[in-house]
Design a protein around this motif. Structure first.
Motif, PDB file in Angstrom:
ATOM      1  N   LEU A  98      -1.193   4.677  -0.086  1.00 18.94           N
ATOM      2  CA  LEU A  98      -0.390   4.075  -0.771  1.00 18.94           C
ATOM      3  C   LEU A  98       1.127   4.345  -0.029  1.00 18.94           C
ATOM      4  O   LEU A  98       1.316   5.747  -0.039  1.00 18.94           O
ATOM      5  N   ALA A  99       1.902   3.478   0.116  1.00 16.38           N
ATOM      6  CA  ALA A  99       3.419   3.775   0.750  1.00 16.38           C
ATOM      7  C   ALA A  99       3.968   5.051  -0.450  1.00 16.38           C
ATOM      8  O   ALA A  99       4.011   4.702  -1.463  1.00 16.38           O
ATOM      9  N   ALA A 100       4.447   5.944   0.130  1.00 15.72           N
ATOM     10  CA  ALA A 100       5.163   7.025  -0.773  1.00 15.72           C
ATOM     11  C   ALA A 100       6.135   6.678  -1.634  1.00 15.72           C
ATOM     12  O   ALA A 100       6.465   6.992  -2.732  1.00 15.72           O
ATOM     13  N   ASP A 101       7.065   5.837  -1.109  1.00 19.91           N
ATOM     14  CA  ASP A 101       7.969   5.035  -1.756  1.00 19.91           C
ATOM     15  C   ASP A 101       7.770   4.077  -2.704  1.00 19.91           C
ATOM     16  O   ASP A 101       8.708   3.129  -3.195  1.00 19.91           O
ATOM     17  N   ALA A 102       6.379   3.638  -3.129  1.00 16.33           N
ATOM     18  CA  ALA A 102       6.075   2.351  -3.644  1.00 16.33           C
ATOM     19  C   ALA A 102       6.373   2.421  -5.084  1.00 16.33           C
ATOM     20  O   ALA A 102       6.633   1.288  -5.723  1.00 16.33           O
ATOM     21  N   GLY A 103       6.333   3.584  -5.712  1.00 10.66           N
ATOM     22  CA  GLY A 103       6.654   3.721  -7.217  1.00 10.66           C
ATOM     23  C   GLY A 103       5.276   3.005  -7.940  1.00 10.66           C
ATOM     24  O   GLY A 103       4.450   2.959  -7.490  1.00 10.66           O
ATOM     25  N   ASP A 104       5.880   2.710  -8.980  1.00  9.51           N
ATOM     26  CA  ASP A 104       4.907   2.035  -9.784  1.00  9.51           C
ATOM     27  C   ASP A 104       4.810   0.391  -9.383  1.00  9.51           C
ATOM     28  O   ASP A 104       5.644  -0.556 -10.095  1.00  9.51           O
ATOM     29  N   VAL A 105       3.990   0.100  -8.465  1.00  3.41           N
ATOM     30  CA  VAL A 105       3.782  -1.464  -7.970  1.00  3.41           C
ATOM     31  C   VAL A 105       2.510  -1.969  -8.232  1.00  3.41           C
ATOM     32  O   VAL A 105       1.525  -1.175  -8.113  1.00  3.41           O
ATOM     33  N   ALA A 106       2.723  -3.228  -8.258  1.00  2.00           N
ATOM     34  CA  ALA A 106       1.155  -3.916  -8.580  1.00  2.00           C
ATOM     35  C   ALA A 106       1.145  -4.728  -7.145  1.00  2.00           C
ATOM     36  O   ALA A 106       2.071  -5.442  -6.737  1.00  2.00           O
ATOM     37  N   CYS A 107      -0.102  -4.843  -6.502  1.00  2.00           N
ATOM     38  CA  CYS A 107      -0.159  -5.565  -5.451  1.00  2.00           C
ATOM     39  C   CYS A 107      -1.368  -6.652  -5.747  1.00  2.00           C
ATOM     40  O   CYS A 107      -2.418  -6.286  -6.432  1.00  2.00           O
ATOM     41  N   ILE A 108      -1.168  -7.639  -4.907  1.00  3.64           N
ATOM     42  CA  ILE A 108      -2.364  -8.894  -4.915  1.00  3.64           C
ATOM     43  C   ILE A 108      -3.402  -8.498  -4.396  1.00  3.64           C
ATOM     44  O   ILE A 108      -3.580  -7.464  -3.352  1.00  3.64           O
ATOM     45  N   GLU A 109      -4.524  -8.685  -4.646  1.00  2.95           N
ATOM     46  CA  GLU A 109      -5.856  -8.251  -4.079  1.00  2.95           C
ATOM     47  C   GLU A 109      -6.384  -9.427  -3.148  1.00  2.95           C
ATOM     48  O   GLU A 109      -6.856 -10.516  -3.622  1.00  2.95           O
ATOM     49  N   ILE A 110      -5.904  -9.357  -2.093  1.00  2.00           N
ATOM     50  CA  ILE A 110      -6.179 -10.441  -0.680  1.00  2.00           C
ATOM     51  C   ILE A 110      -6.612 -10.001   0.325  1.00  2.00           C
ATOM     52  O   ILE A 110      -6.012  -8.456   0.500  1.00  2.00           O
ATOM     53  N   ALA A 111      -7.486 -10.039   1.138  1.00  2.00           N
ATOM     54  CA  ALA A 111      -7.825  -9.428   2.142  1.00  2.00           C
ATOM     55  C   ALA A 111      -6.947  -9.898   3.517  1.00  2.00           C
ATOM     56  O   ALA A 111      -6.778 -10.949   3.862  1.00  2.00           O
ATOM     57  N   LEU A 112      -6.505  -9.019   4.424  1.00  2.00           N
ATOM     58  CA  LEU A 112      -5.858  -9.282   5.381  1.00  2.00           C
ATOM     59  C   LEU A 112      -6.516  -8.480   6.656  1.00  2.00           C
ATOM     60  O   LEU A 112      -6.774  -7.571   6.844  1.00  2.00           O
ATOM     61  N   ARG A 113      -6.547  -9.377   7.820  1.00  2.00           N
ATOM     62  CA  ARG A 113      -7.136  -8.710   8.994  1.00  2.00           C
ATOM     63  C   ARG A 113      -5.817  -8.263   9.682  1.00  2.00           C
ATOM     64  O   ARG A 113      -5.056  -8.794   9.872  1.00  2.00           O
ATOM     65  N   LYS A 114      -6.221  -6.727  10.071  1.00  2.00           N
ATOM     66  CA  LYS A 114      -4.875  -6.004  10.549  1.00  2.00           C
ATOM     67  C   LYS A 114      -5.498  -5.408  11.841  1.00  2.00           C
ATOM     68  O   LYS A 114      -6.782  -5.425  12.031  1.00  2.00           O
TER      69      LYS A 114
END
Length: 156
Positions: free
Chosen positions: A119-135
């Motif tokens: 998790l990004a250190a500066d993300a704070g209290d964030v909610a992320c969508i659950e979607i698969a991304l190819r990286k």
């Protein structure tokens, strides 16, 4: 009673726009949700249905993540000269899934590549969508790959 049933059926048929025995046109309806507990879907041919790029979205390690963990990768592709590897894996969106670092350990018989995400250190209290991304990310090797085996350093 029979007359009421026939009249009701006739009115229902007329309200639907079809007469008995005629074919209906194909419709492309989408499901909608009135409750957060019900999923929302779209037809397969809609603009929201996408296919990820074959090689994955290029990603560079950013470091400084929290709750860092090893992540399994899907594919390792060597460059033509064997001096680089392009690693492809499935992940999630940032700032919840950030590539922290890539560890490469080389021996005479194998090259072990380990991806670390967090998790990004500066993300704070964030909610992320659950979607698969190819990286994908590219790493340099100390020596050309040659006949060495490429191994994933994340546990199965």
């Amino acid at each position: 009673m029979t007359a009421t049933l026939v009249t009701g059926s006739l009115l229902l048929t007329m309200a639907c726009g079809n007469t008995p025995g005629t074919a209906t046109a194909t419709s492309t309806a989408t499901a909608t949700s009135t409750s957060p507990d019900q999923p929302v879907t779209a037809p397969a041919n809609s603009a929201t249905a996408t296919t990820p790029a074959a090689g994955g979205s290029p990603t560079r390690p950013k470091g400084g993540t929290v709750n860092t963990r090893k992540v399994r990768w899907e594919k390792a592709r060597p460059s033509r000269d064997g001096r680089r590897l392009t690693i492809t894996w499935w992940s999630g969106v940032e700032p919840c899934n950030v590539l922290d670092r890539v560890s490469v350990r080389e021996t005479a018989k194998r090259v072990t590549v380990t991806l670390y995400e967090g998790l990004a250190a500066d993300a704070g209290d964030v909610a992320c969508i659950e979607i698969a991304l190819r990286k994908s990310t590219t790493v340099k090797l100390k020596k050309p790959l040659g006949h060495r085996k490429i191994v994933d350093g994340a546990p199965r």
